[in-house]
Design a protein around this motif. Structure first.
Motif, mmCIF file in Angstrom:
data_model
loop_
_atom_site.group_PDB
_atom_site.id
_atom_site.type_symbol
_atom_site.label_atom_id
_atom_site.label_comp_id
_atom_site.label_asym_id
_atom_site.label_seq_id
_atom_site.Cartn_x
_atom_site.Cartn_y
_atom_site.Cartn_z
ATOM 1 N N CYS A 309 0.826 -1.215 0.000
ATOM 2 C CA CYS A 309 0.000 0.000 0.000
ATOM 3 C C CYS A 309 0.857 1.260 0.000
ATOM 4 N N LEU A 310 2.036 1.194 0.612
ATOM 5 C CA LEU A 310 2.954 2.338 0.575
ATOM 6 C C LEU A 310 3.391 2.612 -0.862
ATOM 7 N N ILE A 311 3.709 1.549 -1.585
ATOM 8 C CA ILE A 311 4.123 1.692 -2.992
ATOM 9 C C ILE A 311 2.980 2.285 -3.811
ATOM 10 N N VAL A 312 1.746 1.794 -3.573
ATOM 11 C CA VAL A 312 0.568 2.318 -4.271
ATOM 12 C C VAL A 312 0.406 3.817 -3.999
ATOM 13 N N SER A 313 0.570 4.224 -2.740
ATOM 14 C CA SER A 313 0.428 5.636 -2.370
ATOM 15 C C SER A 313 1.495 6.508 -3.027
ATOM 16 N N LEU A 314 2.744 6.011 -3.060
ATOM 17 C CA LEU A 314 3.828 6.774 -3.690
ATOM 18 C C LEU A 314 3.594 6.943 -5.185
ATOM 19 N N VAL A 315 3.143 5.860 -5.821
ATOM 20 C CA VAL A 315 2.852 5.887 -7.258
ATOM 21 C C VAL A 315 1.708 6.866 -7.542
ATOM 22 N N ALA A 316 0.655 6.815 -6.699
ATOM 23 C CA ALA A 316 -0.496 7.708 -6.865
ATOM 24 C C ALA A 316 -0.085 9.158 -6.663
ATOM 25 N N ALA A 317 0.773 9.416 -5.670
ATOM 26 C CA ALA A 317 1.247 10.779 -5.410
ATOM 27 C C ALA A 317 2.047 11.299 -6.602
ATOM 28 N N ALA A 318 2.911 10.461 -7.150
ATOM 29 C CA ALA A 318 3.720 10.856 -8.314
ATOM 30 C C ALA A 318 2.819 11.199 -9.498
ATOM 31 N N GLY A 319 1.812 10.373 -9.733
ATOM 32 C CA GLY A 319 0.886 10.616 -10.840
ATOM 33 C C GLY A 319 0.098 11.898 -10.661
ATOM 34 N N SER A 320 -0.345 12.159 -9.428
ATOM 35 C CA SER A 320 -1.129 13.365 -9.148
ATOM 36 C C SER A 320 -0.282 14.629 -9.272
ATOM 37 N N ILE A 321 0.954 14.567 -8.787
ATOM 38 C CA ILE A 321 1.863 15.726 -8.890
ATOM 39 C C ILE A 321 2.153 16.036 -10.357
ATOM 40 N N GLN A 322 2.368 14.970 -11.139
ATOM 41 C CA GLN A 322 2.607 15.165 -12.573
ATOM 42 C C GLN A 322 1.374 15.781 -13.234
ATOM 43 N N GLY A 323 0.183 15.301 -12.832
ATOM 44 C CA GLY A 323 -1.057 15.843 -13.377
ATOM 45 C C GLY A 323 -1.246 17.308 -13.030
ATOM 46 N N LEU A 324 -0.931 17.664 -11.780
ATOM 47 C CA LEU A 324 -1.030 19.056 -11.347
ATOM 48 C C LEU A 324 -0.051 19.945 -12.120
ATOM 49 N N ALA A 325 1.176 19.437 -12.299
ATOM 50 C CA ALA A 325 2.190 20.193 -13.049
ATOM 51 C C ALA A 325 1.713 20.438 -14.482
ATOM 52 N N GLN A 326 1.104 19.431 -15.074
ATOM 53 C CA GLN A 326 0.582 19.545 -16.435
ATOM 54 C C GLN A 326 -0.570 20.549 -16.492
ATOM 55 N N ASP A 327 -1.453 20.483 -15.459
ATOM 56 C CA ASP A 327 -2.588 21.408 -15.404
ATOM 57 C C ASP A 327 -2.122 22.849 -15.278
ATOM 58 N N VAL A 328 -1.145 23.080 -14.391
ATOM 59 C CA VAL A 328 -0.625 24.426 -14.162
ATOM 60 C C VAL A 328 -0.006 24.980 -15.446
ATOM 61 N N LYS A 329 0.678 24.099 -16.179
ATOM 62 C CA LYS A 329 1.356 24.502 -17.417
ATOM 63 C C LYS A 329 0.364 24.951 -18.480
ATOM 64 N N THR A 330 -0.790 24.263 -18.547
ATOM 65 C CA THR A 330 -1.756 24.550 -19.619
ATOM 66 C C THR A 330 -2.891 25.466 -19.183
ATOM 67 N N TYR A 331 -2.985 25.753 -17.865
ATOM 68 C CA TYR A 331 -4.122 26.528 -17.351
ATOM 69 C C TYR A 331 -4.010 28.009 -17.681
ATOM 70 N N LYS A 332 -5.143 28.600 -18.093
ATOM 71 C CA LYS A 332 -5.209 30.031 -18.333
ATOM 72 C C LYS A 332 -6.132 30.621 -17.275
ATOM 73 N N PRO A 333 -5.555 31.292 -16.254
ATOM 74 C CA PRO A 333 -6.327 31.691 -15.083
ATOM 75 C C PRO A 333 -7.530 32.588 -15.313
ATOM 76 N N PHE A 334 -7.529 33.355 -16.355
ATOM 77 C CA PHE A 334 -8.645 34.270 -16.568
ATOM 78 C C PHE A 334 -9.635 33.769 -17.612
ATOM 79 N N LYS A 335 -9.414 32.530 -18.027
ATOM 80 C CA LYS A 335 -10.355 31.951 -18.987
ATOM 81 C C LYS A 335 -11.472 31.252 -18.217
ATOM 82 N N THR A 336 -12.718 31.535 -18.547
ATOM 83 C CA THR A 336 -13.838 30.924 -17.841
ATOM 84 C C THR A 336 -13.954 29.457 -18.223
ATOM 85 N N GLN A 337 -14.484 28.677 -17.288
ATOM 86 C CA GLN A 337 -14.593 27.237 -17.521
ATOM 87 C C GLN A 337 -15.990 26.887 -18.014
#
Length: 337
Positions: A309-337
């Motif tokens: 379960c520790l390995i699962v949590s580390l893998v999930a954390a890595a995936g989420s951090i990568q996803g957040l980094a990708q979101d931040v890179k492509t996000y346009k803060p003043f564009k409406t959703q």
């Protein structure tokens, strides 16, 4: 809340219309509601809110499930496969790995309810014994949610295939009947209003108890001021509670407005809380309480489960951090959703 407005826009102007609506006013409305609800003194007085949130959860899950079944029964063809999205067609190999890791984080969050488990147990009265009641309640709760999760996952994938949205309802997997989609999205909003309090109240309680213990003579922290409210009766206001809880809600709201990436944040929180609170501490407590001998068969398997379960949590954390980094890179803060 934004999805309700967009749903009505699509119904009026057609599904091809963009219907851009800003998230920010609704985030502020949500924060104001949380500031008011956060003044509920403690977890023991949250039972009504928890019941409402649970009913809402059943309602929108059932609606999503029903609409998915109707879509499958209607004969709409969705491209599906045993291994999910196709590498080289839908996504690259790297993207598929990262997305799988993010999904594991979302699943972990769905089962990381141990933060409120002890608080819930503390509200019970004996007899019957609290541990027996909680064991039965946990079994029923986990079984029920698992059935819903599996059904939504499997039938949802059958309905949408590799084009499945991140969320059936707010992601507009469905457009009609619009009134039913609106009702389901209102249920989601009410559920999340209640869920916020269920998860935040233990944090509030912990900080307030620590501060009371450290500065027992401080009037700002310890004094309760009685206020008579028509119809509701007497309400006790504590200035420290008012300031601290309001600050907490404002900070979380500002963070949400800066980083409005729901699924990736959910995965990261799930990865961070799942292993220590749902796996490690319960296993270690069970080993100590049951006096399980070191290196015995049971001890070895419990340790294997813990490390897996520790390995699962580390893998999930890595995936989420990568996803957040990708979101931040492509996000346009003043564009409406």
């Amino acid at each position: 809340m934004v999805a309700v407005e967009r749903s009505n826009c699509f119904h009026r102007h057609g599904h091809h219309v963009k219907c851009s609506i800003s998230n920010y006013p609704y985030m502020i409305i949500f924060a104001v509601i949380q500031i008011i609800l956060s003044q509920i003194p403690n977890f023991h007085e949250l039972s009504w809110l928890s019941i409402v949130a649970a009913v809402m959860s059943f309602a929108y899950s059932s609606i999503g499930l029903g609409l998915s079944i109707a879509k499958v029964a209607g004969g709409g063809h969705a491209r599906t496969s045993l291994t999910g999205v196709t590498v080289g067609v839908d996504v690259s190999g790297t993207e598929k790995v990262w997305r799988s890791f993010q999904a594991i984080g979302d699943i972990a969050f769905a089962y990381a309810y141990s933060t409120v488990l002890i608080e819930i147990q503390d509200t019970l009265k004996s007899p019957p014994p609290e541990n027996k009641v909680m064991k039965r309640a946990s079994l029923i709760g986990v079984s029920t949610t698992t059935i819903f999760y599996v059904l939504c996952g499997c039938i949802g994938y059958a309905a949408f295939g590799n084009k499945a949205p991140g969320n059936f309802l707010t992601g507009f997997g469905f457009y009609e009947p619009f009134w039913l989609i609106d009702f389901a999205n209102v249920c989601i909003a009410i559920h999340l209003i209640g869920a916020y309090q269920v998860f935040a109240q233990p944090i509030f309680s912990y900080v307030e108890k620590r501060c009371n213990k450290k500065w027992p003579e401080n009037k700002f922290i310890s004094t309760e001021h009685a206020i008579n409210i028509p119809v509701c009766g007497t309400w006790y206001i504590n200035l420290f509670r008012l300031v601290w809880r309001t600050t907490y809600v404002v900070v979380t709201a500002v963070m949400a407005m800066i980083f409005p990436f729901f699924n990736d944040f959910l995965g990261l929180i799930g990865a961070a809380s799942f292993y220590p609170l749902t796996v490690y501490f319960p296993i270690e407590m069970h080993i100590a309480q049951a006096k399980i001998a070191k290196y015995s068969f049971t001890w070895i398997w419990l340790k294997i489960l813990s490390w897996a379960c520790l390995i699962v949590s580390l893998v999930a954390a890595a995936g989420s951090i990568q996803g957040l980094a990708q979101d931040v890179k492509t996000y346009k803060p003043f564009k409406t959703q």
